[in-house]
Design a protein around this motif. Sequence first.
Motif, PDB file in Angstrom:
ATOM      1  N   ALA A 103       6.155   9.545  -1.130  1.00 25.43           N
ATOM      2  CA  ALA A 103       7.546   9.523  -0.675  1.00 25.43           C
ATOM      3  C   ALA A 103       8.183   8.140  -0.818  1.00 25.43           C
ATOM      4  CB  ALA A 103       7.604   9.965   0.785  1.00 25.43           C
ATOM      5  N   SER A 104       7.383   7.143  -1.154  1.00 26.18           N
ATOM      6  CA  SER A 104       7.907   5.777  -1.200  1.00 26.18           C
ATOM      7  C   SER A 104       8.728   5.521  -2.467  1.00 26.18           C
ATOM      8  CB  SER A 104       6.742   4.789  -1.145  1.00 26.18           C
ATOM      9  OG  SER A 104       7.148   3.530  -1.584  1.00 26.18           O
ATOM     10  N   ALA A 105       9.603   4.510  -2.358  1.00 28.99           N
ATOM     11  CA  ALA A 105      10.438   4.150  -3.504  1.00 28.99           C
ATOM     12  C   ALA A 105       9.602   3.594  -4.650  1.00 28.99           C
ATOM     13  CB  ALA A 105      11.492   3.128  -3.082  1.00 28.99           C
ATOM     14  N   ILE A 106       8.430   3.049  -4.316  1.00 28.51           N
ATOM     15  CA  ILE A 106       7.594   2.494  -5.373  1.00 28.51           C
ATOM     16  C   ILE A 106       6.362   3.368  -5.611  1.00 28.51           C
ATOM     17  CG2 ILE A 106       8.317   0.087  -5.074  1.00 28.51           C
ATOM     18  CD1 ILE A 106       5.657  -0.278  -3.482  1.00 28.51           C
ATOM     19  N   ALA A 107       6.442   4.639  -5.233  1.00 28.01           N
ATOM     20  CA  ALA A 107       5.311   5.554  -5.351  1.00 28.01           C
ATOM     21  C   ALA A 107       4.726   5.506  -6.758  1.00 28.01           C
ATOM     22  CB  ALA A 107       5.744   6.975  -5.022  1.00 28.01           C
ATOM     23  N   GLY A 108       3.398   5.407  -6.810  1.00 27.38           N
ATOM     24  CA  GLY A 108       2.725   5.486  -8.098  1.00 27.38           C
ATOM     25  C   GLY A 108       2.628   4.171  -8.833  1.00 27.38           C
ATOM     26  N   ILE A 135      11.992  -2.819  -0.006  1.00 28.32           N
ATOM     27  CA  ILE A 135      11.357  -1.950   0.981  1.00 28.32           C
ATOM     28  C   ILE A 135      10.335  -2.738   1.782  1.00 28.32           C
ATOM     29  CG2 ILE A 135      11.697   0.209  -0.263  1.00 28.32           C
ATOM     30  CD1 ILE A 135       8.834  -0.106  -1.274  1.00 28.32           C
ATOM     31  N   ASP A 136      10.017  -2.183   2.970  1.00 27.94           N
ATOM     32  CA  ASP A 136       9.104  -2.842   3.885  1.00 27.94           C
ATOM     33  C   ASP A 136       7.672  -2.748   3.369  1.00 27.94           C
ATOM     34  OD1 ASP A 136       8.553  -4.220   6.141  1.00 27.94           O
ATOM     35  OD2 ASP A 136       8.248  -2.429   7.366  1.00 27.94           O
ATOM     36  N   ASN A 137       6.832  -3.696   3.786  1.00 30.99           N
ATOM     37  CA  ASN A 137       5.451  -3.708   3.313  1.00 30.99           C
ATOM     38  C   ASN A 137       4.469  -3.583   4.480  1.00 30.99           C
ATOM     39  OD1 ASN A 137       2.989  -4.174   2.110  1.00 30.99           O
ATOM     40  ND2 ASN A 137       3.757  -5.804   0.783  1.00 30.99           N
ATOM     41  N   PRO A 138       3.826  -2.402   4.652  1.00 27.94           N
ATOM     42  CA  PRO A 138       2.921  -2.164   5.781  1.00 27.94           C
ATOM     43  C   PRO A 138       1.725  -3.108   5.788  1.00 27.94           C
ATOM     44  CG  PRO A 138       3.257  -0.145   4.501  1.00 27.94           C
ATOM     45  CD  PRO A 138       3.911  -1.248   3.733  1.00 27.94           C
ATOM     46  N   LEU A 139       1.410  -3.707   4.651  1.00 26.13           N
ATOM     47  CA  LEU A 139       0.274  -4.634   4.591  1.00 26.13           C
ATOM     48  C   LEU A 139       0.426  -5.747   5.627  1.00 26.13           C
ATOM     49  CD1 LEU A 139      -2.309  -5.496   2.890  1.00 26.13           C
ATOM     50  CD2 LEU A 139      -0.754  -7.026   1.675  1.00 26.13           C
ATOM     51  N   PRO A 141       0.810  -1.224   0.000  1.00 26.81           N
ATOM     52  CA  PRO A 141       0.000   0.000   0.000  1.00 26.81           C
ATOM     53  C   PRO A 141       0.848   1.281   0.000  1.00 26.81           C
ATOM     54  CG  PRO A 141      -0.277  -1.238   2.064  1.00 26.81           C
ATOM     55  CD  PRO A 141       0.599  -2.057   1.199  1.00 26.81           C
ATOM     56  N   ASP A 142       2.122   1.159   0.330  1.00 27.76           N
ATOM     57  CA  ASP A 142       3.008   2.327   0.308  1.00 27.76           C
ATOM     58  C   ASP A 142       3.110   2.944  -1.072  1.00 27.76           C
ATOM     59  OD1 ASP A 142       3.640   2.786   2.862  1.00 27.76           O
ATOM     60  OD2 ASP A 142       5.686   1.955   2.799  1.00 27.76           O
ATOM     61  N   PRO A 171       1.132   0.877  -9.900  1.00 28.57           N
ATOM     62  CA  PRO A 171      -0.213   0.315  -9.719  1.00 28.57           C
ATOM     63  C   PRO A 171      -0.124  -0.957  -8.871  1.00 28.57           C
ATOM     64  CG  PRO A 171       0.340   0.577 -12.058  1.00 28.57           C
ATOM     65  CD  PRO A 171       1.592   0.807 -11.279  1.00 28.57           C
ATOM     66  N   ILE A 172      -1.042  -1.116  -7.905  1.00 31.79           N
ATOM     67  CA  ILE A 172      -0.980  -2.292  -7.033  1.00 31.79           C
ATOM     68  C   ILE A 172      -2.329  -3.007  -6.981  1.00 31.79           C
ATOM     69  CG2 ILE A 172       0.849  -1.492  -5.486  1.00 31.79           C
ATOM     70  CD1 ILE A 172      -1.505  -0.677  -3.543  1.00 31.79           C
ATOM     71  N   VAL A 173      -2.301  -4.238  -6.507  1.00 35.33           N
ATOM     72  CA  VAL A 173      -3.522  -4.927  -6.111  1.00 35.33           C
ATOM     73  C   VAL A 173      -3.861  -4.380  -4.727  1.00 35.33           C
ATOM     74  CG1 VAL A 173      -4.580  -7.144  -5.612  1.00 35.33           C
ATOM     75  CG2 VAL A 173      -2.805  -6.986  -7.365  1.00 35.33           C
ATOM     76  N   GLU A 174      -5.027  -3.769  -4.581  1.00 34.80           N
ATOM     77  CA  GLU A 174      -5.338  -3.063  -3.333  1.00 34.80           C
ATOM     78  C   GLU A 174      -5.824  -4.026  -2.258  1.00 34.80           C
ATOM     79  OE1 GLU A 174      -7.834   0.009  -5.139  1.00 34.80           O
ATOM     80  OE2 GLU A 174      -6.172   1.398  -4.789  1.00 34.80           O
ATOM     81  N   ALA A 175      -4.941  -4.938  -1.888  1.00 26.81           N
ATOM     82  CA  ALA A 175      -5.280  -5.990  -0.935  1.00 26.81           C
ATOM     83  C   ALA A 175      -5.700  -5.419   0.416  1.00 26.81           C
ATOM     84  CB  ALA A 175      -4.087  -6.921  -0.769  1.00 26.81           C
ATOM     85  N   ASP A 176      -5.138  -4.294   0.793  1.00 24.24           N
ATOM     86  CA  ASP A 176      -5.424  -3.733   2.118  1.00 24.24           C
ATOM     87  C   ASP A 176      -6.850  -3.230   2.254  1.00 24.24           C
ATOM     88  OD1 ASP A 176      -4.708  -1.788   0.236  1.00 24.24           O
ATOM     89  OD2 ASP A 176      -4.252  -0.334   1.811  1.00 24.24           O
ATOM     90  N   LEU A 177      -7.604  -3.161   1.142  1.00 22.11           N
ATOM     91  CA  LEU A 177      -8.991  -2.702   1.226  1.00 22.11           C
ATOM     92  C   LEU A 177      -9.957  -3.849   1.523  1.00 22.11           C
ATOM     93  CD1 LEU A 177      -9.195  -0.156  -1.740  1.00 22.11           C
ATOM     94  CD2 LEU A 177      -8.564   0.250   0.643  1.00 22.11           C
ATOM     95  N   ALA A 178      -9.470  -5.065   1.452  1.00 24.91           N
ATOM     96  CA  ALA A 178     -10.347  -6.208   1.694  1.00 24.91           C
ATOM     97  C   ALA A 178     -10.635  -6.367   3.181  1.00 24.91           C
ATOM     98  CB  ALA A 178      -9.698  -7.478   1.152  1.00 24.91           C
ATOM     99  N   ARG A 179     -11.659  -7.181   3.517  1.00 19.86           N
ATOM    100  CA  ARG A 179     -12.035  -7.329   4.929  1.00 19.86           C
ATOM    101  C   ARG A 179     -10.946  -8.030   5.718  1.00 19.86           C
ATOM    102  NH1 ARG A 179     -17.453  -8.781   2.565  1.00 19.86           N
ATOM    103  NH2 ARG A 179     -18.379  -6.750   2.234  1.00 19.86           N
ATOM    104  N   SER A 180     -10.305  -9.026   5.118  1.00 14.73           N
ATOM    105  CA  SER A 180      -9.146  -9.604   5.788  1.00 14.73           C
ATOM    106  C   SER A 180      -8.118 -10.040   4.751  1.00 14.73           C
ATOM    107  CB  SER A 180      -9.540 -10.778   6.692  1.00 14.73           C
ATOM    108  OG  SER A 180     -10.286 -11.699   5.954  1.00 14.73           O
ATOM    109  N   VAL A 181      -6.884 -10.174   5.196  1.00 16.31           N
ATOM    110  CA  VAL A 181      -5.774 -10.465   4.304  1.00 16.31           C
ATOM    111  C   VAL A 181      -4.982 -11.642   4.863  1.00 16.31           C
ATOM    112  CG1 VAL A 181      -3.695  -9.532   3.193  1.00 16.31           C
ATOM    113  CG2 VAL A 181      -5.597  -7.995   3.775  1.00 16.31           C
TER     114      VAL A 181
END
Lengths: 459, 99
Positions: free
Chosen positions: A396-401, A427-431, A390-391, A403-413
Motif C-alpha cells: 500500500a506504500s507509495a514506494i511499494a516494491g 513519506i514517513d520512514n518507520p525505520l 521498510p515500507d 528495492p531497499i537496503v534492508e537495514a531494519d534486519l540488522a541487530r541495531s541501526v
Amino acid sequence: MPPFALDLAYITAGLLLVLGLKALGSPDTARRGNAMAAGAMLLAIVATLLDRAIVSHGTLAVGLITGAILGALLARLVRMTAMPQLVAVFNGLGGGASALVAGAELLGPGHSGPGAGAAVAGAIGILVGSVTFSGSVIAFGKLQGFVPSRPLLFPLRKVVSAVLLAALLAGAVWMGLGHTEPEVIFAMAAVAFLLGILLVIPIGGADMPVVVSLLNSYSGLAAAAAGFVLGNPLLILAGALVGAAGLILTRLMCRAMNRSLANVAFGAFGGGDAGPSAEAGDRTVRRSNAEEVALLLGYASRVVIVPGYGLAVAQAQHETKKLTDLLVARGVEVVFAIHPVAGRMPGHMNVLLAEADLPWDLLLDLDEVNPAMERTDVVVVVGANDVVNPDARDPASAIAGMPIVEADLARSVVVIKRSLSTGFAGIDNPLFYLDRTLMLFSDARQAMADLAREVRELQ
Amino acid sequence: MADWTLGLYVFVLAMLVGIELIRRVPPTLHTPLMSGANAISGISLLGALLVAGDGSGGLSTALGLAAVVFATVNVVGGFLVTDRMLQMFRRRDDSPPRN
C-alpha cells in the motif's frame, strides 16, 4: 589515402571500440579499456583527416584545438559531485553535434537531392540530436540548481508533447518525400529543441539518474542516425553501442526505483507536495550522541554503512574514510551498501567514495549486502532515507516494491540525519521509530568527524 | 538501397553487442562506463570533419564547424574525465592505484 585504407582504419577503430567497451566493464581493466576506446577514436579521426574529400585542414584544426582545450579544461576542473552535470553537458554536445552533422549534410552541396532514406535518417538525427541537446541543458540546469529541481508541471503537457512529436514525425515523412529545404530542416530542429525542454522540465530532481541515462542513450542513437545520413558504418556501430549502453542503464535505474520509464517521464514523482505523514508526531525516536554510537561501532564485529546523497552534499566522504580506517584497525568488518540511485547518476556514489580513497571492493550492491544483513551488528545510515524505508515491502506504500537496503534486519541501526524530515518520496520512514534504532541528529560531516574522534578514544 | 540494409545490419548487431557487453558491468563502474560511452558518442566528430572540411563554404560548413567543436569537447573531455575517475578506483589490498 586510398579508400580501402580508410575502410581498414575504420574497421580497426570499430574493433578497438568494442574491445575497449568490454574492458571498461571490469574494474581491473577499465582504465585500459578507456584508453583503447580513446585510441580508436584518435585513429578514426586521423584517418578521416587524410581523406581526399577534406581540403580545409586549417579551419578544422582551429575547431579541433578549441574543442580539445575546452574539453580538457572541463574534465580537469570538474568536481566529482558535479559529475552528473558534466555528463549531461557532454551528452548535450554529442547530441547537438550529431544533429548539426545530419542537418549540414542534407544542406550541403552535391545533393541534387538526398535519397529518401538519407533524408529520413537525417530527420531522425536532427530530431533525436536536438532533443538530446535541449533536454541535457535542462537536466544540467536542474542538477546545478538554476532550474528548479522539483517537477515543473503545466497543463496539457502530455498533449503538447504528443502534438510536437507527431509534427516531427510528419516532418520526417515530408523530408523523406524530398523536401529538404533549409526552412524545413531548421523548423524540425526548433520543434525538437522545444520538445526536449518539455520532456525534461516536468521530471523531478530525484529522477535525474534515469534522465541522464536516457539522454546518454539518445546521444548514441543520434550519432547512429548521422551515420546513416553519411553512409558511415563506424558512426552507426559506435552510436548503436552507446545507445544500447544507455538503454541498459536506464532500465537498471528504473528497476532500482521500481518504476516504469513512462512513470518517470509523466509521473511527476518527488513533488515534495506530499507533506510529512500525520502519524509522525505520535511516535518517539531514540535520540543518541556520538559517544554512544562510537561505543556501539567500536565493539561491533560487522558494520554496514549506507551512504545517501546527503553524505555527498555534506562533503563527508573523507571523514567517512577516516572512521572506516579506525574501525578496520580495531578489527571491525566494515562494508558499504550502495543503492543504485544513491547518487545523481548510476554509480555516482561509488565514484564519490573512490575519490575519498575507499576501495571499490568494500562497496557492495543490494544483492551482496542484504543476505548478510541479519548477521550485521550495526547499520549506519548517513544522509539516506527512502532507500532504507521498510515500507517498500508494504504493497500500500507509495514506494511499494522499490528495492531497499534492508537495514531494519540488522541487530541495531544508527541513522545520521539533520532532522526528521521526509525523503524525496515525501513519506514517513518507520525505520526511525524501531526500538533498536538510534537517531544521531547532525550534519553528516560533523557526525562522521565526531564518531571518528570518539572511536579513537576507545580503549 | 544496399547501403541502407548494410547500415541496418551494423546497427542491429552493434546494439546486441552493446547490450551483451554492458549487461554484466558491476554497478561500481556505472559512472565511468557512462562517461566513457558518452565520449564514444562523440564519434559524430568524423561526420563533422567531413561536412566542415569539404571546402564548400556557406551554411553547411558553418554548421559542420560548430559540430566539430561540440563533438571534440565531448570526445576529449569524455575520455579524460573517465580516466580521471578510473585512476581513483583501487582494491582493498593494493595501496597505490592500479594501472
